[in-house]
Design a protein around this motif. Structure first.
Motif, PDB file in Angstrom:
ATOM      1  N   THR A  65       0.845  -1.188   0.000  1.00 29.79           N
ATOM      2  CA  THR A  65       0.000   0.000   0.000  1.00 29.79           C
ATOM      3  C   THR A  65       0.885   1.244   0.000  1.00 29.79           C
ATOM      4  OG1 THR A  65      -0.095   0.130   2.405  1.00 29.79           O
ATOM      5  CG2 THR A  65      -1.732  -1.269   1.309  1.00 29.79           C
ATOM      6  N   TYR A  66       0.257   2.397  -0.121  1.00 31.95           N
ATOM      7  CA  TYR A  66       1.035   3.632  -0.096  1.00 31.95           C
ATOM      8  C   TYR A  66       1.693   3.833   1.267  1.00 31.95           C
ATOM      9  CZ  TYR A  66       2.250   8.562  -0.111  1.00 31.95           C
ATOM     10  OH  TYR A  66       2.939   9.739  -0.009  1.00 31.95           O
ATOM     11  N   SER A  70       5.412   5.204   2.193  1.00 31.30           N
ATOM     12  CA  SER A  70       5.655   6.353   3.070  1.00 31.30           C
ATOM     13  C   SER A  70       6.582   5.980   4.226  1.00 31.30           C
ATOM     14  CB  SER A  70       4.327   6.892   3.609  1.00 31.30           C
ATOM     15  OG  SER A  70       3.695   5.959   4.464  1.00 31.30           O
ATOM     16  N   ALA A 135       4.813   8.637  -3.566  1.00 32.18           N
ATOM     17  CA  ALA A 135       3.526   8.543  -4.253  1.00 32.18           C
ATOM     18  C   ALA A 135       3.706   8.202  -5.732  1.00 32.18           C
ATOM     19  CB  ALA A 135       2.758   9.856  -4.107  1.00 32.18           C
ATOM     20  N   TYR A 138       4.632   4.617  -5.948  1.00 31.08           N
ATOM     21  CA  TYR A 138       3.470   3.763  -5.689  1.00 31.08           C
ATOM     22  C   TYR A 138       2.565   3.666  -6.914  1.00 31.08           C
ATOM     23  CZ  TYR A 138      -0.886   2.092  -3.618  1.00 31.08           C
ATOM     24  OH  TYR A 138      -2.034   1.380  -3.357  1.00 31.08           O
ATOM     25  N   TYR A 149      -5.309   0.254  -6.182  1.00 34.78           N
ATOM     26  CA  TYR A 149      -4.730   1.340  -5.389  1.00 34.78           C
ATOM     27  C   TYR A 149      -5.322   1.344  -3.984  1.00 34.78           C
ATOM     28  CZ  TYR A 149      -2.788   3.264  -9.683  1.00 34.78           C
ATOM     29  OH  TYR A 149      -2.075   3.442 -10.836  1.00 34.78           O
ATOM     30  N   ASP A 150      -4.449   1.542  -3.011  1.00 37.38           N
ATOM     31  CA  ASP A 150      -4.857   1.616  -1.608  1.00 37.38           C
ATOM     32  C   ASP A 150      -4.115   2.771  -0.944  1.00 37.38           C
ATOM     33  OD1 ASP A 150      -5.754   1.271   0.939  1.00 37.38           O
ATOM     34  OD2 ASP A 150      -4.850  -0.702   1.268  1.00 37.38           O
ATOM     35  N   TRP A 151      -4.721   3.956  -1.028  1.00 40.65           N
ATOM     36  CA  TRP A 151      -4.121   5.147  -0.419  1.00 40.65           C
ATOM     37  C   TRP A 151      -4.513   5.169   1.054  1.00 40.65           C
ATOM     38  CZ3 TRP A 151      -0.745   7.753  -3.388  1.00 40.65           C
ATOM     39  CH2 TRP A 151      -0.830   7.586  -4.784  1.00 40.65           C
ATOM     40  N   ASP A 152      -3.771   4.406   1.857  1.00 36.03           N
ATOM     41  CA  ASP A 152      -4.137   4.212   3.260  1.00 36.03           C
ATOM     42  C   ASP A 152      -3.543   5.253   4.196  1.00 36.03           C
ATOM     43  OD1 ASP A 152      -1.622   3.255   2.711  1.00 36.03           O
ATOM     44  OD2 ASP A 152      -1.710   1.611   4.158  1.00 36.03           O
ATOM     45  N   THR A 154      -4.129   8.918   5.326  1.00 37.36           N
ATOM     46  CA  THR A 154      -5.067  10.027   5.245  1.00 37.36           C
ATOM     47  C   THR A 154      -4.339  11.358   5.408  1.00 37.36           C
ATOM     48  OG1 THR A 154      -5.519   9.984   7.616  1.00 37.36           O
ATOM     49  CG2 THR A 154      -6.855   8.545   6.215  1.00 37.36           C
TER      50      THR A 154
END
Length: 264
Positions: A65-66, A70, A135, A138, A149-152, A154
């Motif tokens: 995931t993102y 990160s 990003a 990813y 896509y899983d922009w986990d 926030t």
């Protein structure tokens, strides 16, 4: 033999803080070591992103995931940013430029403020740049692997991550002001971030009562809550209390020492 009196215009305004911040930012980039240290931030973020990207593309079972990107780019930032903050302060003493700096701008407290603000600006910009690189990696990795896509991460989590890294940067800055020697301050930071948390964790395991007190006095422990999804009111209070012990009081003592010390 006569001496001519020199008139000093005391009505002229002092050097504005914004100009000092610009000067300090320029000083962080216009040396060879400073320039390459800044470049290493982007380089390490790119390398970390490429490694995670390769894992995602080559391993079909990898659930990437993102948030993983990160974390990968955030790890070198957590190491480099405090070092940058340390060098922004200690360079005045290790490179013997303090006499020039404090002669041109005698208000030492204002110089310290300018250095702190410039370090925070560099830290924030570096973190945003690193997260942007992550990003991009990813998006590329997910597209190649054909994953969903899983922009986990926030917006709130991103803000918390920025705050956590700025606090780590300020710890480095505090050590730079307090010790005023590059090597000693860098060693002090790694002792603070690597050795002391382990010792306090052992104490928490040995003494049950200390486990309840630890969040209130261990700044590393309490500020790590910022990497979670939410922070409660009590946890913010713990961050403030432990930060007072490990950051505010030592930084105040360091600034007072700078104000009274003789610059050579």
């Amino acid at each position: 033999m006569s001496t001519a009196a020199i008139a000093v215009d005391t009505t002229r305004p002092g050097v504005p803080l914004s100009r000092l911040v610009k000067v300090e930012l320029r000083k962080m980039f216009n040396t060879r070591s400073g320039f390459w240290l800044m470049m290493s931030i982007a380089a390490l973020a790119t390398i970390a992103t490429v490694i995670v990207l390769l894992i995602q593309v080559l391993n079909d079972n990898a659930d990437v995931t993102y948030g993983i990107y990160s974390q990968a780019v955030g790890t070198p930032m957590a190491i480099l940013l405090p070092v940058i903050a340390i060098l922004s302060v200690t360079s005045e003493w290790t490179q013997r430029t303090g006499l020039i700096t404090f002669t041109l701008a005698p208000n030492r407290a204002q110089i310290i403020w300018a250095k702190a603000l410039s370090a925070i600006i560099v830290g924030l910009v570096s973190m945003v740049l690193a997260m942007a690189i992550g990003a991009v990696g990813y998006v590329v990795g997910t597209t190649i692997a054909g994953d969903t896509y899983d922009w986990d991460v926030t917006v709130r989590q991103f803000v918390f991550i920025l705050i956590a890294n700025v606090l780590g940067l300020l710890i480095g800055f505090m050590l730079g002001v307090l010790i005023r020697n590059s090597a000693a301050a860098i060693v002090g930071y790694f002792v603070y971030s690597l050795v002391i948390p382990g010792l306090l964790a052992v104490l928490a395991e040995l003494w049950g009562w200390f486990k309840d007190v630890q969040p209130w006095i261990d700044f590393n422990y309490s500020s790590s809550k910022l990497f979670s999804d939410s922070v409660s009111g009590e946890e913010w209070a713990q961050i403030g209390t432990s930060g007072l012990i490990w950051l505010v009081i030592p930084l105040t003592l360091g600034v007072l020492a700078v104000m009274k010390s003789e610059v050579k």
